[in-house]
Enzyme design. Structure first.
Site, short mmCIF file in Angstrom:
data_model
loop_
_atom_site.label_atom_id
_atom_site.label_comp_id
_atom_site.label_asym_id
_atom_site.label_seq_id
_atom_site.Cartn_x
_atom_site.Cartn_y
_atom_site.Cartn_z
N HIS A 170 -32.40 20.18 14.38
CA HIS A 170 -32.05 19.00 13.58
C HIS A 170 -32.06 17.76 14.48
O HIS A 170 -31.51 17.79 15.59
CB HIS A 170 -30.67 19.17 12.95
CG HIS A 170 -30.67 20.08 11.77
ND1 HIS A 170 -30.79 21.45 11.89
CD2 HIS A 170 -30.59 19.83 10.43
CE1 HIS A 170 -30.77 21.99 10.68
NE2 HIS A 170 -30.65 21.04 9.78
N GLU A 560 -27.35 24.35 -1.74
CA GLU A 560 -27.07 23.09 -1.06
C GLU A 560 -26.37 22.05 -1.92
O GLU A 560 -25.49 21.35 -1.44
CB GLU A 560 -28.37 22.50 -0.50
CG GLU A 560 -29.07 23.45 0.49
CD GLU A 560 -30.32 22.83 1.07
OE1 GLU A 560 -30.21 21.94 1.92
OE2 GLU A 560 -31.42 23.27 0.68
N ASP A 597 -26.13 18.60 2.48
CA ASP A 597 -26.67 18.09 1.22
C ASP A 597 -25.63 18.11 0.10
O ASP A 597 -25.67 17.26 -0.79
CB ASP A 597 -27.90 18.90 0.82
CG ASP A 597 -29.12 18.52 1.65
OD1 ASP A 597 -29.68 17.45 1.40
OD2 ASP A 597 -29.49 19.29 2.55
N ARG A 635 -23.44 24.11 8.95
CA ARG A 635 -22.64 22.96 9.34
C ARG A 635 -23.42 22.03 10.27
O ARG A 635 -24.13 22.47 11.16
CB ARG A 635 -21.36 23.40 10.07
CG ARG A 635 -20.38 24.15 9.19
CD ARG A 635 -19.12 24.51 9.99
NE ARG A 635 -18.13 25.19 9.17
CZ ARG A 635 -17.22 24.57 8.44
NH1 ARG A 635 -17.17 23.25 8.42
NH2 ARG A 635 -16.34 25.25 7.73
N ARG A 766 -32.95 12.53 4.04
CA ARG A 766 -32.26 13.66 4.65
C ARG A 766 -30.80 13.32 4.91
O ARG A 766 -30.44 12.16 5.10
CB ARG A 766 -32.95 14.04 5.97
CG ARG A 766 -34.32 14.67 5.81
CD ARG A 766 -34.18 16.15 5.59
NE ARG A 766 -35.47 16.82 5.72
CZ ARG A 766 -35.63 18.12 5.76
NH1 ARG A 766 -34.59 18.91 5.67
NH2 ARG A 766 -36.82 18.66 5.87
#
Length: 933
Positions: A170, A560, A597, A635, A766
Site C-alpha cells: 500500500h 469492504e 473502504d 487494517r 482510494r
C-alpha cells in the site's frame, strides 16, 4: 541557527508511547526518564545544524526558523501570521530548503524517540525501570498464571496460536528506501553509544560516523524521482524479512520458552508456529494494472531464489556447528544410507568440497547433501528470475525437503543426550523454516470481483449461454455449482476474449504452472476485493478448476463497504449450505474484513460497529456449521483506515474471533515502523503474540444489550451525517479539491498502483489518498465527521450516563473514543483556517466554516463523554508527545498552504521547483503526524 536547538529541544517532552504503543493510557508524571532522549535529540540536531552552518543556509530560511522558534514559545495569532508572511516572501527554492530542514529535524527526533522506546524496554527487562503497560511474554504468562490458568493450558495456547502477518505494498511510505537504510545505521550507532562498552576513542569514532550519516541524509534527495515498480516493492519487502524478522523470530521462540519455564511448563515443541508471513507484493492486482501474471511469476521466482540463498547460508553455518562424530540415531543412519546410495552414481556429495565428508560425521553428511540441493535450488530459481536457461539438476520444491532431515537431526541429537546442541542454531533454522518456508513469504493473490465476473461472462457468451453478468444471483450460483461438479473443461486452452479477460485467465494459468510444478505451499489466499455475493467466491473456485490448479488456493472474500459487511454473514451461510463448495474447503473458511473502504463509505463509528457485528455473526455462523473460521483484518496504518495500537485493537475484538488465528495486513509505512530493525521487530512480535494469547485464553464478555442498542443508534446517526456531507452535498467535492493536497499525492511516487481504481470522483478515490489528504491539512475529517452529531443526539435523549458507562466498561467503545481523541488532538483550527483562506473559493467559505465548527463541536462532545477538561488529559505522556511535536509541524503546514496557492496558478504544473517543494512539505507533515494514509 544554533539558537534553534533550544526550540527543538522541547521534543524531549515526548516518551516511549507513540507509534509502537499498545495502549493509549499512561498516567506517569515523572519526566526524568526522558533525559537520555533529550540528550540524543540535542546531539543529533546539533550535528545537523553544525553541518548546515558550515555549508550555509539561505537567509530567508534562517529567519523562518527563528520565527518558528518564536511561535513555538508564544503560539499567538500574531506570531502565526508572521510565519505566513515570511513564507509568502520566500522563493520556491527557499521554501523547499525550509521544509526539508524541518523534515530532517522531525525525522531525527523520531529516531531518538524510537531508540528511547527500545532503551526503556531493555531497562524494564533488566529490572532497572518500570513501564506502565506490561506486554512482555513473561508478564503475559505470569498474569495468566495468576488468574488461575494452568501451565499446561498456557502452553497449549502457545502451541495453537497463529499470528500471520501479511505485508502489502500500500502506497503509504513517504520516505525513500535510501533514507530508511541511513536511518537504520543511525539507530545502530545510537545503540552502540548507549551500550556502555565503547572506549573514549570509540565514542569519538561513533560520533563522527553518526555525523556522517546525518549529513548523508541531508544530502540525499528525499523525493522519489522514479515511481517504484511492483518488483521494487517486493524486493523492499523481502529486505525486512531478511534483515529484521530473520533475527527476531527465533528470539521470540526463545523468549517464549524462557517465560514458560518460569511457570514450570515445558518448552515449545518443534511444531510450534507462533508467527508466519505472507505478502501481497507482486500478487495484489486490484486496481493496479502493473501487476500482471508475468510480474507474479517473476516475484514468485525471486522469493524462491532469495529463500534458497538464505537457507543455504544457514546450512553452511550448521556444517561448522554440528561437527559431532560417530554416534547418531538409527533413523538418521538409515537416512544417511539412502543418501549414500543415491550419490554412488557419480554425483558429488558436496558442492563445496573436493573430498567426501567422513562417514564418522553423520550430521555433516546430511547437511552437505542439503547444501548441495539448496545450491542447485538457488541456481534454478535465480536463472528463472533472470530469464536464463535452467540446468538439469534436482532442486527443492517444498519446505519439507529441508525441514524433515533437519528435524531428524534434531531428534537424533536429543536421543543421543545432546539436547543442548540440538536447541542451538539447528532449532533456530527449523523455527525459520516453519515461519518463512524456503520461499520466505507466501504470496497472496488479490483481484476485484468484477474482473472475475467479466471473465465468466466472456466464457458464457462464447458458449452461447448468454451474458453471465445479466443473470440474477440464483442463476449465477446454479451455473457455477454445476460447472464445479462437471469434470469436462468449460473452455479451450487457447480461448481469448479481450485484454482484461485474457489477463485474468493468464493469471490463473500462471498459478497452475507455479503451484503444480513447485508446491502450492508457496501461495497463501486468493483475496476477492469488493466481494458481495456467493457467486463472487464460486467464480474464483471455477476459474482455478478450469486452469488446472491441483491444490486450489483457499478463497477469501473481502467485504469492504458497510452494505457488504451487513450482508457478509448471509453470503457465507449460503456458501456453507452449498454442498459442492463445502466439500472443497476442508471445513476451513477465511474471510477478510475491510477497514479502510468501510470507513470511507460510512464513517468511522458506523464502520467499526458493522465490523464488530460482522465478526460476531461470522463466528457464530461458522461454529454452528462446524467450520473453522479465520478472520483476516485489512487494517491500515492510520486511525482513519482502521489503524492504531494493535495491542488495543486485538484486545477489543469480540469473543471467539481469534480461535482460528489472527491474520492481518501490515501496510506501507507500518512495515518500517514495526519491522525496520531487529530490536523493534522483537518488540512488535512480542506485543502481537501476548495480545492474541491473552485474548484467546481470557475472552471478553459480550456487551450488555443497552450498550449494543446505544452503539447502533450512534452508528446510524453518524453514518447519516457523514454521508450527507461527503456524498450528498454538491459542494463537498470542490471543497475537498480546494483545501487538500490530494492532487499532489499522485505525483509522490509512493507506490506502483494508481490513486483510483477507475475514473470518477471521491467515490472512486482510494482510501489511502482520501485519509492522506485530510491528514496533511490537519482537519482529519474522515476520523471524526458524524461522531459529534451522533453523541449529541444521545445526550439530548438523556443517555449521557450510558455513554460514560460504555466508555468505562466496554473495551471496544473505550478504544474507539480514545483513538478518535488521539487524532482530534492532532487537528489544528488555526492551520485549517489558513488553508481555507488561502485555497478555498469564496463561495465555499460558509461550507468550510461549518466543517470547522463541527470539528470543534465533536471535540466538545467527546470530552463530555470522557469527562476530561481537554483531549488526552487522562493520558499525559501521550498528550505531551503530541503537544511537543505539533508546533514543529505548523511551520511546514504554513509552507504547504502557501505553495499550494502558488500551484493553482496557470503553468504551475510545469514548475519543477515548486512541485518538488510542495512534495517535501507532504513528507514533513507525514513525519510529524507519524503516518500518511
Amino acid at each position: 541557527l544554533s539558537e534553534c536547538l533550544f526550540f527543538f529541544g522541547h521534543f524531549a517532552s515526548t516518551t516511549d508511547t507513540m507509534s509502537l504503543s499498545p495502549r493509549l493510557s499512561d498516567s506517569t508524571s515523572d519526566l526524568t526518564f526522558v533525559n537520555p532522549m533529550q540528550e540524543d535529540v540535542h546531539m543529533m540536531h546539533g550535528m545537523l545544524i553544525d553541518s548546515l552552518e558550515k555549508q550555509g543556509l539561505p537567509r530567508p530560511v534562517r529567519e523562518y526558523a527563528q520565527l518558528a522558534r518564536v511561535y513555538r514559545k508564544i503560539p499567538s495569532q500574531e506570531n502565526f501570521d508572521a510565519l505566513v508572511q515570511a513564507a509568502e516572501d520566500m522563493s520556491n527554492g527557499d521554501c523547499h530548503v525550509a521544509s526539508r530542514f524541518f523534515l530532517e529535524l522531525l525525522q531525527l527526533s523520531n529516531l531518538a524517540e524510537k531508540h528511547h522506546r527500545l532503551r526503556r524496554w531493555r531497562q524494564y527487562r533488566q529490572g532497572k525501570s518500570a513501564l506502565m503497560q506490561h506486554h512482555t511474554i513473561e508478564d503475559c504468562v505470569k498474569s495468566l498464571c495468576d488468574d488461575g490458568h494452568s501451565p499446561e493450558a498456557i502452553r497449549a495456547a502457545f502451541m495453537n496460536v497463529g499470528v500471520e502477518l501479511v505485508f502489502t505494498a500500500h502506497p503509504t511510505q513517504a520516505t525513500r528506501r535510501s533514507l530508511l537504510v541511513k536511518f537504520g545505521k543511525i539507530m545502530q550507532l545510537l545503540d552502540a553509544k548507549d551500550s556502555g562498552f565503547l572506549t573514549p576513542t570509540e565514542v569519538i569514532l561513533a560520533d563522527a560516523a553518526l555525523k556522517r550519516e546525518i549529513l548523508g541524509t541531508w544530502r540525499t534527495n528525499s523525493l522519489r524521482v522514479v515511481k517504484p515498480t511492483p518488483e521494487d516493492e517486493a524486493r523492499n519487502g523481502l529486505t525486512y524479512v531478511e534483515d529484521s524478522l530473520w533475527t527476531a523470530v527465533p528470539k521470540l521462540y526463545r523468549m517464549s520458552d524462557a517465560a514458560l519455564d518460569t511457570i514450570g511448563a515445558q518448552a515449545l515443541g518443534l511444531d510450534a508456529r507462533l508467527v508466519h508471513l505472507a505478502s501481497w507484493m507482486g500478487g495484489d492486482r486490484d486496481g493496479n494494472p502493473y501487476v500482471t501474471h508475468a510480474v507474479t511469476e517473476h516475484i514468485f521466482n525471486l522469493c524462491k531464489f532469495r529463500g534458497a540463498e538464505r537457507f543455504h547460508a544457514e546450512i553452511d553455518k550448521l556444517m561448522f556447528e554440528l561437527s559431532m562424530h560417530q554416534t547418531c540415531s538409527d533413523e538418521l543412519m538409515e537416512y544417511i544410507n539412502v543418501i549414500e546410495s543415491s550419490n554412488r552414481g557419480g554425483k558429488k556429495w558436496d558442492f563445496w568440497q573436493n573430498h567426501q565428508i567422513s562417514h564418522d560425521e553423520p550430521y555433516r553428511v546430511v547437511l552437505a547433501n542439503l547444501r548441495t540441493l539448496l545450491h542447485s535450488t538457488r541456481d534454478h530459481f535465480k536463472a528463472l528470475y533472470q530469464g536464463e536457461p535452467v540446468k538439469d539438476e534436482p532442486f527443492m520444491t517444498s519446505t519439507d525437503e529441508l525441514l524433515v532431515p533437519l528435524e531428524m537431526c534434531h531428534r537424533s541429537l536429543v536421543q543421543m543426550g545432546e539436547a543442548e546442541l540440538a536447541d542451538g542454531l539447528l532449532r533456530d533454522t527449523i523455527v525459520r523454516l516453519r515461519c518463512f518456508g524456503i520461499h520466505l513469504v507466501k504470496l497472496d493473490i488479490r483481484q476485484e470481483s468484477t474482473r472475475h465476473a467479466e471473465a465468466i461472462d466472456a466464457i458464457t457468451q462464447q458458449l452461447g449461454l448468454g451474458s453471465y453478468m445479466e443473470w440474477d444471483e440464483e442463476k449465477k450460483t446454479a451455473f457455477l455449482t454445476a460447472e464445479l461438479k462437471n469434470k469436462r473443461p468449460l473452455l479451450h486452452s487457447n480461448f481469448t476474449a479481450n485484454p482484461q479477460v485474457d489477463e485474468v485467465l493468464a493469471t490463473f494459468r500462471t498459478l497452475a504452472k507455479l503451484a503444480n510444478t513447485n508446491n502450492s505451499e508457496s501461495f497463501g489466499a486468493y483475496i476477492i476485493s469488493m466481494a458481495t455475493w456467493p457467486s463472487d467466491v464460486l467464480a474464483v473456485r471455477l476459474l482455478q478448476k478450469e486452469a488446472g490448479i491441483k491444490v486450489p488456493l483457499r478463497v477469501a472474500p473481502l467485504f469492504e463497504t458497510k452494505d457488504d459487511l451487513i450482508g457478509a454473514p448471509a453470503t457465507i451461510e449460503r456458501l456453507y449450505q452449498n454442498e459442492c463448495y463445502r466439500a472443497c474447503i476442508n471445513d476451513h473458511q477465511e474471510v477478510m474484513l475491510g477497514y479502510s473502504d468501510s470507513a470511507k463509505d460510512a464513517g468511522r463509528l458506523s464502520s467499526v460497529w458493522e465490523l464488530y457485528k460482522a465478526q460476531e455473526a461470522l463466528v457464530a455462523l461458522s461454529k454452528a456449521h462446524g467450520v473453522r473460521l479465520t478472520l483476516f483484518h485489512g487494517r491500515g496504518g492510520s486511525v482513519g483506515r482502521g489503524g492504531g495500537p494493535n495491542y488495543l485493537a486485538i484486545q477489543s475484538q469480540p469473543a471467539g474471533t481469534l480461535t482460528g488465528g489472527l491474520r492481518l495486513t501490515i501496510q506501507g509505512e507500518v512495515i518500517e515502523q514495526y519491522f525496520g530493525i531487529a530490536s523493534v521487530t522483537e518488540q512488535s512480535l512480542e506485543r502481537y503474540l501476548t495480545a492474541v494469547l491473552s485474548s484467546t485464553i481470557k475472552e471478553p464478555l459480550p456487551p450488555p444489550q443497552e450498550f449494543r442498542e446505544c452503539m447502533q443508534r450512534l452508528a446510524d446517526n453518524s453514518c447519516s451525517k457523514y454521508r450527507s456531507v461527503i456524498y450528498e452535498d454538491p459542494r463537498f467535492v470542490e471543497y475537498f479539491q480546494d483545501i487538500t493536497p490530494a492532487g499532489v499525492l499522485g505525483g509522490m511516487n509512493l507506490g506502483s498502483r494508481p490513486a483510483k481504481r477507475k475514473a470518477g470522483g471521491v467515490e472512486q478515490l482510494r482510501a489511502i489518498p482520501w485519509v492522506f489528504a485530510w491528514t496533511q491539512n490537519r482537519v482529519h475529517l474522515p476520523v471524526w465527521l458524524g461522531i459529534g452529531s451522533a453523541l449529541e443526539e444521545e445526550i439530548k435523549n438523556g443517555n449521557l450516563e450510558t455513554l460514560r458507562s460504555m466508555y468505562k466498561e466496554w473495551p471496544f467503545f473505550e478504544s474507539t473514543l480514545e483513538l478518535v481523541s488521539m487524532v482530534l488532538s492532532k487537528t489544528n483550527n488555526k492551520v485549517a483556517s489558513l488553508y481555507e483562506k488561502e485555497l478555498v473559493h469564496e463561495h465555499l467559505w460558509d461550507f468550510g466554516a461549518h466543517i470547522l465548527e463541527r470539528l470543534q463541536f465533536t471535540i466538545k462532545m467527546v470530552l463530555e463523554v470522557t469527562q476530561e477538561s481537554e483531549l488526552l488529559v487522562g493520558h499525559p505522556v501521550l498528550k505531551r508527545a503530541i503537544d511537543a511535536r505539533m508546533p514543529w509541524v505548523d511551520p511546514i503546514n504554513v509552507l504547504q498552504a502557501v505553495l499550494m496557492k502558488r500551484a493553482k496558478k496557470e503553468g504551475a504544473d510545469d514548475d519543477t521547483e515548486l512541485q518538488d517543494a510542495l512534495k517535501v512539505t507532504v513528507q514533513g507533515i507525514a513525519a510529524g503526524m507519524q503516518f500518511t494514509g
